[in-house]
Scaffold this motif. Structure first.
Motif, PDB file in Angstrom:
ATOM      1  N   PHE A   1       0.836  -1.188   0.000  1.00  0.00           N
ATOM      2  CA  PHE A   1       0.000   0.000   0.000  1.00  0.00           C
ATOM      3  C   PHE A   1       0.876   1.244   0.000  1.00  0.00           C
ATOM      4  CE2 PHE A   1       0.431   1.795   4.268  1.00  0.00           C
ATOM      5  CZ  PHE A   1       0.979   0.751   4.998  1.00  0.00           C
ATOM      6  N   GLY A   2       0.242   2.361  -0.248  1.00  0.00           N
ATOM      7  CA  GLY A   2       0.937   3.642  -0.202  1.00  0.00           C
ATOM      8  C   GLY A   2      -0.001   4.726   0.278  1.00  0.00           C
ATOM      9  N   LEU A   3       0.544   5.859   0.662  1.00  0.00           N
ATOM     10  CA  LEU A   3      -0.255   7.003   1.107  1.00  0.00           C
ATOM     11  C   LEU A   3       0.059   8.205   0.225  1.00  0.00           C
ATOM     12  CD1 LEU A   3       0.123   6.751   5.001  1.00  0.00           C
ATOM     13  CD2 LEU A   3      -1.799   5.991   3.614  1.00  0.00           C
ATOM     14  N   VAL A   4      -0.989   8.923  -0.138  1.00  0.00           N
ATOM     15  CA  VAL A   4      -0.840  10.191  -0.857  1.00  0.00           C
ATOM     16  C   VAL A   4      -1.424  11.277   0.050  1.00  0.00           C
ATOM     17  CG1 VAL A   4      -1.471  11.538  -2.878  1.00  0.00           C
ATOM     18  CG2 VAL A   4      -1.014   9.089  -3.112  1.00  0.00           C
ATOM     19  N   VAL A   5      -0.616  12.254   0.378  1.00  0.00           N
ATOM     20  CA  VAL A   5      -1.067  13.374   1.212  1.00  0.00           C
ATOM     21  C   VAL A   5      -1.242  14.595   0.303  1.00  0.00           C
ATOM     22  CG1 VAL A   5      -0.498  14.895   3.143  1.00  0.00           C
ATOM     23  CG2 VAL A   5       0.079  12.457   3.248  1.00  0.00           C
ATOM     24  N   CYS A   6      -2.407  15.256   0.415  1.00  0.00           N
ATOM     25  CA  CYS A   6      -2.715  16.405  -0.441  1.00  0.00           C
ATOM     26  C   CYS A   6      -3.144  17.597   0.431  1.00  0.00           C
ATOM     27  CB  CYS A   6      -3.834  16.080  -1.423  1.00  0.00           C
ATOM     28  SG  CYS A   6      -3.444  14.725  -2.539  1.00  0.00           S
ATOM     29  N   ASP A   7      -2.800  18.755  -0.043  1.00  0.00           N
ATOM     30  CA  ASP A   7      -3.179  19.981   0.672  1.00  0.00           C
ATOM     31  C   ASP A   7      -3.694  20.983  -0.352  1.00  0.00           C
ATOM     32  OD1 ASP A   7      -2.345  22.839   1.891  1.00  0.00           O
ATOM     33  OD2 ASP A   7      -2.708  21.411   3.508  1.00  0.00           O
ATOM     34  N   THR A   8      -4.838  21.590  -0.051  1.00  0.00           N
ATOM     35  CA  THR A   8      -5.450  22.538  -0.981  1.00  0.00           C
ATOM     36  C   THR A   8      -4.783  23.907  -0.849  1.00  0.00           C
ATOM     37  OG1 THR A   8      -7.529  21.387  -0.700  1.00  0.00           O
ATOM     38  CG2 THR A   8      -7.635  23.549  -1.723  1.00  0.00           C
ATOM     39  N   ASN A   9      -4.342  24.474  -1.945  1.00  0.00           N
ATOM     40  CA  ASN A   9      -3.689  25.796  -1.944  1.00  0.00           C
ATOM     41  C   ASN A   9      -4.714  26.930  -1.904  1.00  0.00           C
ATOM     42  OD1 ASN A   9      -1.330  24.429  -2.069  1.00  0.00           O
ATOM     43  ND2 ASN A   9      -0.611  25.335  -4.000  1.00  0.00           N
ATOM     44  N   ASP A  10      -4.363  27.982  -1.224  1.00  0.00           N
ATOM     45  CA  ASP A  10      -5.112  29.252  -1.258  1.00  0.00           C
ATOM     46  C   ASP A  10      -6.521  29.156  -0.691  1.00  0.00           C
ATOM     47  OD1 ASP A  10      -3.629  29.864  -4.480  1.00  0.00           O
ATOM     48  OD2 ASP A  10      -2.901  30.522  -2.497  1.00  0.00           O
ATOM     49  N   LEU A  11      -6.817  28.168   0.168  1.00  0.00           N
ATOM     50  CA  LEU A  11      -8.163  28.067   0.723  1.00  0.00           C
ATOM     51  C   LEU A  11      -8.496  29.285   1.590  1.00  0.00           C
ATOM     52  CD1 LEU A  11     -10.782  26.504   1.199  1.00  0.00           C
ATOM     53  CD2 LEU A  11      -9.650  25.320   3.102  1.00  0.00           C
ATOM     54  N   LYS A  12      -7.482  29.720   2.425  1.00  0.00           N
ATOM     55  CA  LYS A  12      -7.715  30.862   3.310  1.00  0.00           C
ATOM     56  C   LYS A  12      -8.015  32.118   2.493  1.00  0.00           C
ATOM     57  CE  LYS A  12      -5.673  33.277   7.271  1.00  0.00           C
ATOM     58  NZ  LYS A  12      -6.033  34.581   6.799  1.00  0.00           N
ATOM     59  N   LYS A  13      -7.289  32.292   1.385  1.00  0.00           N
ATOM     60  CA  LYS A  13      -7.485  33.466   0.536  1.00  0.00           C
ATOM     61  C   LYS A  13      -8.899  33.486  -0.044  1.00  0.00           C
ATOM     62  CE  LYS A  13      -5.547  35.654  -3.597  1.00  0.00           C
ATOM     63  NZ  LYS A  13      -4.528  35.528  -4.673  1.00  0.00           N
ATOM     64  N   ILE A  14      -9.389  32.309  -0.474  1.00  0.00           N
ATOM     65  CA  ILE A  14     -10.743  32.225  -1.041  1.00  0.00           C
ATOM     66  C   ILE A  14     -11.778  32.527   0.030  1.00  0.00           C
ATOM     67  CG2 ILE A  14     -12.433  30.626  -2.039  1.00  0.00           C
ATOM     68  CD1 ILE A  14     -10.068  29.234  -3.408  1.00  0.00           C
ATOM     69  N   ASN A  15     -11.581  31.975   1.244  1.00  0.00           N
ATOM     70  CA  ASN A  15     -12.526  32.241   2.341  1.00  0.00           C
ATOM     71  C   ASN A  15     -12.586  33.728   2.661  1.00  0.00           C
ATOM     72  OD1 ASN A  15     -13.422  29.629   2.761  1.00  0.00           O
ATOM     73  ND2 ASN A  15     -11.754  29.122   4.174  1.00  0.00           N
ATOM     74  N   ASP A  16     -11.381  34.366   2.632  1.00  0.00           N
ATOM     75  CA  ASP A  16     -11.323  35.783   3.013  1.00  0.00           C
ATOM     76  C   ASP A  16     -11.904  36.682   1.939  1.00  0.00           C
ATOM     77  OD1 ASP A  16      -8.115  35.434   4.732  1.00  0.00           O
ATOM     78  OD2 ASP A  16     -10.175  35.042   5.394  1.00  0.00           O
ATOM     79  N   THR A  17     -11.666  36.342   0.669  1.00  0.00           N
ATOM     80  CA  THR A  17     -12.075  37.241  -0.429  1.00  0.00           C
ATOM     81  C   THR A  17     -13.460  36.910  -0.984  1.00  0.00           C
ATOM     82  OG1 THR A  17     -10.957  35.817  -2.015  1.00  0.00           O
ATOM     83  CG2 THR A  17      -9.686  37.655  -1.105  1.00  0.00           C
ATOM     84  N   GLU A  18     -13.809  35.590  -1.054  1.00  0.00           N
ATOM     85  CA  GLU A  18     -15.066  35.196  -1.699  1.00  0.00           C
ATOM     86  C   GLU A  18     -16.092  34.644  -0.713  1.00  0.00           C
ATOM     87  OE1 GLU A  18     -12.488  33.591  -5.454  1.00  0.00           O
ATOM     88  OE2 GLU A  18     -14.499  32.791  -5.191  1.00  0.00           O
ATOM     89  N   GLY A  19     -15.652  34.349   0.506  1.00  0.00           N
ATOM     90  CA  GLY A  19     -16.583  33.830   1.507  1.00  0.00           C
ATOM     91  C   GLY A  19     -16.440  32.328   1.700  1.00  0.00           C
TER      92      GLY A  19
END
Length: 668
Positions: free
Chosen positions: A548-566
């Motif tokens: 088996f293997g693990l893939v770790v992912c992180d979403t970029n710019d989520l804070k910026k979207i929350n702050d600017t678009e809600g």
């Protein structure tokens, strides 16, 4: 004159001893197709022999008066017919032998083909002889002169007779019983005809072949046909003796339907049912309309169809059934027993009047009903069961009862001599195939006796199939207080099982929801922690865990979207990120373990294609980054290495570091 008298006596003798056979050219009713074929071909041989005798008689008379010029054309034609019918006797004899052996092998086919070729050549030679003497010719004084062709045709016939007799004697040597004797007799007949044909070659002034034919016919009549008639007489005597115990017995050819009846019952004879015929199935259908009780007709018609009869005898030696006949206006019960004959090609059906037995059985049931404690049974039925069986512990006889209403009134539904034997048939027919073996083991006399020695009751849940639907039932077995009977109850637990399944489904749904991320629908951190714990346990126990293997992912710019678009736009961005991961890693579970963090547990095909899938993900992310039209995720992958990895967290950390490295590259 002596020549003609000899053939005349042979003709008369043949007609006397074989008159019955010649009258029934196709054989007797009730004979199998193969038997009729043998009879027909032997009768053709007898007819060909009679024509030869007649031609021989004419030849003898005409040749004695050959000095009369007016008779010469008849003499010449008679000579042609003499040879033609000689060849025809041999052809019909060989065809009879092939049918009699019924081998259908290469030897028999070759023998028959050789004879047809010889017969065709002989006819051609006779035609040629009319224009160019090859077999015989006549001088100007009408003297018969032999040509070499006559000897050649006779020698070929002798060779064929030698081959035929040798083949038959060889088969006789390998056979046993009556067949051995009959095959030897037919083989010797060929030998006799061969010997007398040799005599005919050396002395054409003496009717040697006619003598050989009649001697052969007498041998077949005395040692083959007589032997077969004796065997048939024995079988008829046996059948007649058995028929004493039955109203009637039928011997039926399965394929053709030809049949014979054996009956000594005057009452049954008064019905004027045919004692033989060529189609039992059609004849029986007509008789059912005439004599069977109207309520039983459809049942009887179905049972007497060839396909149904064969099906009912599958894996059985016999099959019995009963229905009512109307004889002289009176209703009577008859039992029919169907068997397959030892040759596998015939049915045997016996009919027995069981009206007295049925009357006695009904009286026995009524008396038994009076003595059984119906109140106790009704109470048990009304409270618990749909059907109950009251089974005698010693002899296994039984009566079944069914609860008819809420007050516990019962009705007798069925009775029999062996509950366990009848149950095996019922189980095979109605119990779900997956439960069949378990139920057969449970409904076993010895098994129940053993269990109920130490406990008051036992039960078994299983499925039955009725009207193409599956139902759950429970069989409960207990002994009566005096231990003389089993009370076996059957209850429908379909609703109970359905409720239990719904309850389990609700529990599973509740558990599943507790492990689901409400926003994205993928598995949540709780589910990931449980998986991590399970995998770690297997590694700690030294199990050879799957790759088996693990893939770790992180979403970029989520804070910026929350702050600017809600936050609504931010939630939509997370859902699109989850969908992207699920679409690419469609054979592996995806977990949301944080606000903008995902983990994929690579397994199976996804693990095998991990590098390709990671490349697909990163290509899609770069495309989304350039077009600014989709989620951008940083990702890193690490695989389990049994030689160095002891902790799942170590694999996670490696994948996490790779993810941060990818994140930096994306920012650049």
């Amino acid at each position: 004159m002596f020549y003609a008298i000899t053939s005349f006596l042979a003709l008369v003798l043949n007609l006397i001893i074989n008159w019955d056979s010649l009258k029934n050219l196709r054989g007797r009713p009730g004979e199998a197709a193969s038997e009729q074929k043998v009879t027909f071909r032997y009768n053709l041989f007898l007819i060909a022999s009679n024509f030869y005798f007649f031609a021989d008689i004419c030849w003898g008379l005409l040749y004695e008066n050959r000095h009369i010029d007016a008779l010469f054309p008849f003499l010449y034609v008679g000579c042609l017919f003499y040879f033609f019918f000689m060849f025809l006797t041999m052809l019909t004899w060989i065809r009879y032998i092939v049918a009699y052996l019924d081998k259908h092998d290469l030897k028999s086919k070759t023998l028959l083909q050789a004879m047809w070729i010889m017969f065709a050549l002989a006819v051609i030679y006779l035609i040629i002889n009319c224009f160019h003497p090859f077999i015989y010719y006549f001088t100007e004084t009408h003297e018969y002169i032999v040509e070499p062709g006559r000897h050649i045709t006779f020698i070929l016939q002798i060779i064929l007779y030698i081959v035929t007799s040798s083949y038959l004697l060889f088969i006789a040597h390998k056979s046993t019983g009556g067949k051995k004797f009959r095959y030897a007799a037919v083989g010797l007949t060929s030998l006799v005809m061969e010997v007398f044909l040799i005599f005919q070659i050396f002395d054409d002034a003496y009717p040697s072949y006619a003598l050989g034919l009649i001697i052969g016919i007498c041998v077949v009549h005395s040692f083959v046909e007589a032997n077969e008639r004796k065997e048939k007489e024995i079988y008829d005597n046996i059948a007649t003796t058995f028929a004493d115990n039955y109203e009637a017995m039928y011997y039926i050819n399965i394929e053709t339907g030809a049949f014979m009846e054996f009956s000594k019952s005057e009452e049954y004879a008064a019905m004027q049912v045919p004692v033989g015929g060529r189609d039992f199935y059609e004849e029986t259908r007509l008789n059912i309309e005439r004599f069977v009780h109207p309520d039983d007709r459809e049942f009887a018609k179905k049972l007497h169809q060839k396909e149904t009869m064969l099906k009912n005898l599958e894996n059985r030696k016999s099959y019995s059934y009963k229905y009512r006949l109307l004889i002289n206006g009176q209703q009577k019960y008859f039992q029919f027993t169907l068997m397959r004959a030892p040759d596998g090609k015939h049915f045997i059906i016996s009919e027995k009047d069981i009206n007295d037995e049925m009357t006695a059985e009904n009286m026995r049931l009524e008396n038994q009903k009076k003595h059984i404690t119906f109140t106790q049974i009704a109470e048990i039925l009304a409270v618990n069961y749909d059907v109950i069986y009251y089974v005698d512990v010693k002899d296994s006889s039984y009566i079944s009862y069914e609860c008819r209403n809420i007050y516990g009134e019962v009705e007798v539904q069925r009775s029999g001599d062996d509950f366990f034997a009848d149950s095996r048939i019922d189980i095979t027919n109605i119990v779900h195939k997956s439960d069949r073996d378990a139920v057969l083991d449970f409904v076993n006399k010895e098994h129940l006796a053993c269990i109920l020695m130490n406990q008051k009751s036992c039960y078994k849940d299983y499925r039955i199939v009725a009207f193409k639907k599956t139902h759950y039932v429970r069989m409960t077995v207990q002994k009566t207080a005096d231990e003389t009977h089993y009370i076996i109850g059957i209850e429908n637990i379909n609703d109970e099982v359905k409720k239990e399944k719904q309850h389990l489904k609700a529990l599973n749904t509740e558990k599943e929801l507790a492990r689901r991320d409400e926003l994205t629908g993928v598995k949540n951190k709780t589910a990931y922690n449980e998986l991590e714990k399970s995998v770690q346990t297997n590694i700690d126990n030294g199990m050879d865990y799957l790759p088996f293997g693990l893939v770790v992912c992180d979403t970029n710019d989520l804070k910026k979207i929350n702050d600017t678009e809600g936050h609504v736009a931010g939630d939509e961005y997370i859902k699109k990120s989850a969908k992207l991961l699920c679409d690419i890693f469609d054979h592996s579970p995806v977990f949301r373990v944080g606000g903008d963090e995902f983990v994929i547990f690579l397994r199976g095909d996804d693990y095998s294609n991990r590098d390709k899938l990671m490349q697909t993900l990163q290509n899609q992310v770069r495309e989304n980054l350039q077009s600014k039209s989709g989620p951008v995720l940083a990702s890193g992958m690490a695989v389990f290495t049994p030689e160095k990895d002891c902790l799942v967290t170590e694999i996670f950390d490696r994948a996490d570091k790779a993810m941060y490295k990818n994140k930096q590259n994306l920012k650049k």
